[in-house]
Scaffold this active site. Structure first.
Site, short mmCIF file in Angstrom:
data_model
loop_
_atom_site.label_atom_id
_atom_site.label_comp_id
_atom_site.label_asym_id
_atom_site.label_seq_id
_atom_site.Cartn_x
_atom_site.Cartn_y
_atom_site.Cartn_z
N GLY A 15 0.82 -1.21 0.00
CA GLY A 15 0.00 0.00 0.00
C GLY A 15 0.85 1.25 0.00
O GLY A 15 1.89 1.30 0.65
N ARG A 76 1.03 -5.42 -6.00
CA ARG A 76 1.24 -6.68 -5.29
C ARG A 76 1.52 -7.76 -6.34
O ARG A 76 0.87 -7.80 -7.37
CB ARG A 76 0.02 -7.03 -4.44
CG ARG A 76 -0.31 -5.92 -3.44
CD ARG A 76 -1.42 -6.30 -2.50
NE ARG A 76 -1.87 -5.14 -1.73
CZ ARG A 76 -1.30 -4.66 -0.65
NH1 ARG A 76 -0.20 -5.24 -0.19
NH2 ARG A 76 -1.78 -3.61 -0.02
N ASP A 107 5.33 -5.09 6.05
CA ASP A 107 5.82 -6.43 6.37
C ASP A 107 5.80 -7.38 5.17
O ASP A 107 6.67 -8.23 5.04
CB ASP A 107 5.04 -7.03 7.55
CG ASP A 107 3.54 -7.05 7.34
OD1 ASP A 107 3.08 -6.67 6.24
OD2 ASP A 107 2.82 -7.44 8.27
N THR A 130 4.38 2.65 5.70
CA THR A 130 2.99 2.19 5.82
C THR A 130 2.26 3.11 6.78
O THR A 130 2.81 3.49 7.82
CB THR A 130 2.90 0.74 6.32
OG1 THR A 130 1.56 0.45 6.70
CG2 THR A 130 3.81 0.48 7.52
N ASP A 132 -0.10 2.34 8.71
CA ASP A 132 -0.61 1.61 9.88
C ASP A 132 0.30 1.67 11.10
O ASP A 132 -0.13 1.38 12.22
CB ASP A 132 -0.87 0.14 9.52
CG ASP A 132 -2.02 -0.02 8.54
OD1 ASP A 132 -2.95 0.80 8.58
OD2 ASP A 132 -1.97 -0.95 7.73
N ASP A 134 2.53 -0.34 12.07
CA ASP A 134 2.49 -1.65 12.73
C ASP A 134 3.76 -2.47 12.52
O ASP A 134 3.74 -3.70 12.61
CB ASP A 134 1.28 -2.45 12.23
CG ASP A 134 1.29 -2.66 10.72
OD1 ASP A 134 2.12 -2.05 10.03
OD2 ASP A 134 0.45 -3.45 10.23
N ARG A 176 -6.54 -2.81 9.88
CA ARG A 176 -7.14 -4.15 9.89
C ARG A 176 -6.60 -4.99 11.03
O ARG A 176 -7.33 -5.75 11.67
CB ARG A 176 -6.87 -4.84 8.55
CG ARG A 176 -7.61 -6.17 8.39
CD ARG A 176 -7.37 -6.80 7.02
NE ARG A 176 -5.99 -7.17 6.81
CZ ARG A 176 -5.18 -6.60 5.92
NH1 ARG A 176 -5.63 -5.64 5.13
NH2 ARG A 176 -3.92 -6.98 5.78
#
Length: 328
Positions: A15, A76, A107, A130, A132, A134, A176
């Site tokens: 992303g 992707r 990741d 990213t 996120d 994360d 998510r």
């Protein structure tokens, strides 16, 4: 001692995130500074397989530090998940005389780099990009700060409408598997409740919290929901449940979606991307590989790609406590 690095490839994968262009710019200009050639790889791992390369020089990346998205595009690649796909990618890199790669992404991107390095001993350094936030091994990922500011700005606007019509708004944000955006944006925007995957609030507690808000005199409320929250199957089901059990509320849902990924990166993300991009090149030139660069306590650090992928970035429990106090 590995062979001398003369040409470095840079790519973005997964992303998109605001600040990726600033990271590309940093890699290209660091290469130029150290008299190393730089090649951009279009469309991530799929571009590696198809040999979609472009030479990048210092002036090639002028006026991109302020742009969202990624000039190298992102995609992707299921083909790269196969040995045949990775073999094609390696052959293209060897034919182009590219000696090492800087991988900007999350990741999934790092997992691909880790496997590629394992199979072909090809030098790779990861740069966390990213929204996120994360990724283990860094306090902040590129794009996270910009996404937070975007979400807070939107929630501020939604609150104007919520207050005008005495409404309860459920605002779904990205996340998510992680609630970093929801938690920080929720606190920053003054949300009454914040629902994240890491903490199961439960329907009963949510209803009681909203009742308490009503009793305290609040005529409108904002509930920020990470898309991975498990209380309801989705935010719309959650909203329907609350409306059925609290008829005094007029409930609305706003899903922010991909607007969180876009926009000009914040100053923080531009500086972070610049620091991490430069360091990634320096690590490769120092013979290092299979590492991710990150920011911890405002210092640039490195983490094994395997740890970055498999490690767990913990949610801030103190911020959860602050959120509970602020919602009174």
């Amino acid at each position: 001692m590995g062979k001398k690095i003369k040409k470095i490839g840079v790519m973005t994968s997964g992303g998109d995130a605001p600040g990726m262009n600033a990271a590309i710019r940093a890699v290209v200009r660091a290469c130029s500074y150290y008299n190393v050639e730089c090649v951009g790889v279009y469309r991530g791992y799929q571009g590696l397989i198809e040999g979609d390369f472009v030479e990048l020089k210092a002036r090639s990346v002028s006026n991109i530090i302020n742009l969202g998205g990624t000039i190298l595009k992102s995609a992707r690649s299921k083909e790269f998940m196969t040995k045949e796909g990775r073999k094609k990618a390696h052959e293209n890199l060897i034919n182009a005389q590219i000696d090492a790669l800087v991988l900007i992404g999350g990741d999934g991107t790092f997992t691909g780099g880790m496997v590629f390095n394992e199979e072909y001993n090809f030098p790779c350094i990861g740069v966390p990009g990213t929204i996120d936030n994360d990724i283990f091994g860094t306090n902040y990922t590129i794009g996270y700060d910009t996404a937070l500011n975007t979400v807070v700005e939107v929630i501020d606007k939604i609150r104007d409408t919520a207050s005008s019509h005495n409404r309860l708004f459920f605002v779904e944000v990205m996340g998510r598997d992680a609630g970093f955006i929801a938690l920080n944006a929720g606190v920053g925007a003054g949300a009454e409740e914040i629902l994240i995957p890491e903490e199961d609030l439960g329907l009963d507690r949510l209803l009681e919290s909203l009742k308490r808000s009503k009793r305290s005199g609040k005529s409108s409320s904002i509930v920020v929901v990470a898309e991975g929250d498990k209380i309801g199957k989705n935010v719309f089901e959650l909203a329907n449940y609350v409306e059925a059990n609290l008829p005094q509320y007029e409930v609305r849902v706003s899903v922010l979606g991909h607007m969180q990924r876009g926009g000009s990166p914040s100053c923080f993300d531009r500086v972070l991307a610049s620091r991490l991009g430069v360091r990634s090149v320096e690590l490769l030139l120092d013979g290092k590989t299979n590492l991710m660069v990150g920011l911890v306590n405002n210092n640039i650090v490195t983490t094994d790609l395997e740890h970055a992928v498999k490690g767990h970035h913990e949610i801030n429990k103190e911020l959860l406590r602050v959120s509970d106090i602020m919602s009174i």
